[in-house]
Enzyme design. Structure first.
Site, PDB file in Angstrom:
ATOM      1  N   SER A  95       0.951  -1.342   0.105  1.00  0.00           N
ATOM      2  CA  SER A  95       0.206  -0.039   0.014  1.00  0.00           C
ATOM      3  C   SER A  95       0.826   1.202  -0.015  1.00  0.00           C
ATOM      4  CB  SER A  95      -0.958   0.152   1.291  1.00  0.00           C
ATOM      5  OG  SER A  95      -1.015   1.224   1.996  1.00  0.00           O
ATOM      6  N   LYS A  96       0.259   2.018  -0.719  1.00  0.00           N
ATOM      7  CA  LYS A  96       1.354   3.463  -1.173  1.00  0.00           C
ATOM      8  C   LYS A  96       0.844   4.166   0.241  1.00  0.00           C
ATOM      9  CE  LYS A  96      -1.567   6.451  -3.686  1.00  0.00           C
ATOM     10  NZ  LYS A  96      -1.841   7.236  -4.957  1.00  0.00           N
ATOM     11  N   ARG A  97      -0.264   4.042   0.891  1.00  0.00           N
ATOM     12  CA  ARG A  97      -0.559   4.846   2.245  1.00  0.00           C
ATOM     13  C   ARG A  97       0.015   4.486   3.465  1.00  0.00           C
ATOM     14  NH1 ARG A  97      -4.927   4.220  -0.543  1.00  0.00           N
ATOM     15  NH2 ARG A  97      -5.228   6.239  -2.014  1.00  0.00           N
ATOM     16  N   LYS A  98       0.297   2.885   3.557  1.00  0.00           N
ATOM     17  CA  LYS A  98       0.750   2.320   4.542  1.00  0.00           C
ATOM     18  C   LYS A  98       2.028   1.487   4.048  1.00  0.00           C
ATOM     19  CE  LYS A  98      -0.313   0.524   8.478  1.00  0.00           C
ATOM     20  NZ  LYS A  98      -0.836  -1.106   8.899  1.00  0.00           N
TER      21      LYS A  98
END
Ligand code: GLU
Length: 502
Positions: free
Chosen positions: A262-265
């Site tokens: 995930s690019k967010r996490k």
């Protein structure tokens, strides 16, 4: 594998929501390699029908990411081609026409249900322990009921959607190039929405229409689309179009093997390093495009012969079919990232090419790069850095307008103190003045001797000099550094260091 009558045409069909995710890049690379192996075409299609997620800069960023890696497209944005436009939001009329064709030919129907009603249905289903999904009211409504539903929708100002009439009985046997034949119970498949109320297609309709009109021969896409495959097959049948071959590809998982990256996490390894997720993070992070391409292509695809390091030309030679693809999802081998990047820096670049590549990170760090010096520095860092950015810490001092003297404690080497350090540095002065020519070789000889005279080992003798001249403990090798810095400046810095330990 390939139908001789059908030229190979693959596509990459990203939704432009920002820079390119490495998972997307891996898919693009595989589809590109397969097309190139067969002398076919690789098409770039932009799937931007989800207007909520639309970002106008995203397309440029995406194209830049692909170009950085060297993935070129024969048809697509900025290149054009015979089956364009290649941006879905510019093809709405086509989707609307074919959605209507499906309704006219009894393969699809208008659905007037409001989102509140759909929610209600799902709630009821949930309460009854049945999987959620549309209950096909508009498909089976009598003409009178339907007229009433339509009138209600009109009164509310709602436009109908168009849904596929999925067969309720039997099975769909879906032929997949990676997974063999996959079986689905038709009853388990929804009457998916094809065209939304706002006239935009859903993925299901757009992908089939576009893959058909763009003459795609092999649809290579992520495994997450496999559940939709029977629905797409039904659409191909309904349209009466020749279906391309499908390869549902394994996806790349987090380094711990759990979940998609995930690019967010972004994942973090045991040492606290954060895995770059978007291609632009790699560009900024000082990674080399061929190293990243090599790593990604090899995650879940086996080059063979236990070879892990290969160029895209070599991969293309072998990417003839899907037999080397492991159907299971693979974890991203985070521990290999720095290794492979370091290897490409060391073994696949000439020192001059490296010098050119090092300019950007040095300048980004606010340093004044002169290329003549950088050409001398590049071979010194070549075996020592893992990313291009590492040059800043290791050799940025060559390009500082003002030399920053080291902190005293760095000057003092193991088992030495201020007094012995001062004595050593003082003894260096006449040697620096005398060595002729002032080259790394000569300096090495002279200071090995001096160390012996002073009773210092090489790590003490060379260490004290290295810190004095570079201003830091970890830097380029001592004598090469001195040679580049030059006799006068070396003397000045050693005198400065003497002042520091006095
Ligand atoms: N736009 C879809 C995605 O980004 C494309 C899937 C496909 O290749 O058909 O996942």
């Amino acid at each position: 594998m390939t139908d001789a009558n059908r030229p190979v045409r693959t596509r990459f069909a990203p939704s432009p929501t920002g820079s390119l995710h490495i998972g997307g890049l891996r898919m693009a690379l595989w589809a590109w390699l397969f097309a190139r192996h067969h002398g076919g075409q690789f098409i770039l299609r932009i799937e931007d029908t989800d207007q909520k997620r639309y970002d106008p800069n995203a397309l440029q960023t995406l194209l830049e990411a692909l170009r950085w890696v060297g993935v070129d497209w024969d048809e697509g944005p900025e290149v054009g081609g015979p089956y364009g436009p290649y941006v879905q939001s510019e093809r709405l009329a086509l989707y609307q026409e074919w959605a209507k064709w499906l309704v006219d030919n009894d393969h699809a129907y208008y659905c007037y249900c409001s989102s509140e009603r759909l929610e209600q249905v799902n709630k009821e289903k949930q309460a009854a322990g049945i999987p959620p999904g549309y209950n096909r009211r508009c498909r089976y409504a009598s003409p009178d009921e339907l007229a009433a539903l339509k009138a209600e929708a009109e009164a509310d100002g709602r436009s109908p959607v168009i849904r596929l009439k999925m067969p309720r009985e039997g099975k769909t046997l879906f032929p997949d190039l990676v997974r063999g034949e996959v079986e689905f119970e038709n009853e388990s498949i929804q009457d998916a929405v094809l065209l939304k109320g706002d006239g935009f297609p859903t993925y299901h309709l757009a992908v089939v229409v576009d893959d058909h009109f763009m003459r795609i021969s092999h649809v290579m896409r992520g495994i997450e689309w496999l559940p939709s495959a029977p629905l797409h097959m039904q659409l191909w049948k309904a349209f009466g179009w020749e279906m391309p071959q499908y390869a549902h590809l394994p996806v790349m998982l987090n380094p711990n093997g759990k979940g998609k990256i995930s690019k967010r996490k972004p994942p973090v390894d045991a040492k606290g390093n954060v895995l770059p997720v978007m291609v632009h993070d790699y560009i900024k992070g000082g990674y080399l495009a061929p190293a990243l391409a090599n790593l990604l292509v090899g995650i879940g695809w086996n080059f063979g012969d236990e070879v892990e390091v290969f160029s895209m030309d070599e991969a293309r030679e072998r990417f003839n079919d899907f037999s080397r693809i492991n159907p299971s999802n693979s974890a991203f081998p985070m521990e290999k990232l720095e290794w492979i990047n370091g290897l490409y820096i060391r073994e696949k670049m000439t020192p001059d090419a490296l010098a050119d590549a090092l300019r950007a990170p040095l300048e980004a760090a606010g340093l004044n790069v002169d290329m003549e010096t950088l050409r001398k520095v590049a071979p010194l860092v070549q075996t020592r850095i893992k990313t291009l950015n590492d040059v800043v810490d290791m050799a940025g001092f060559f390009f500082k307008p003002e030399f920053t003297p080291p902190p005293v404690e760095k000057l003092i080497q193991k088992k030495m103190d201020a007094a012995s350090t001062k004595r050593a540095l003082e003894a260096c002065i006449p040697v620096i003045e005398a060595v002729d020519p002032f080259t790394a070789d000569k300096l090495l000889g002279a200071f090995t001797e001096l160390g012996q005279e002073l009773g210092l080992n090489n790590s003490q003798m060379f260490g004290v000099l290295r810190v004095a001249v570079s201003g830091q403990a970890i830097s380029t090798p001592t004598f090469e550094t001195m040679e580049i810095v030059g006799r006068e400046e070396t003397l000045r810095r050693v005198r400065l260091a003497i002042g520091l330990v006095s």
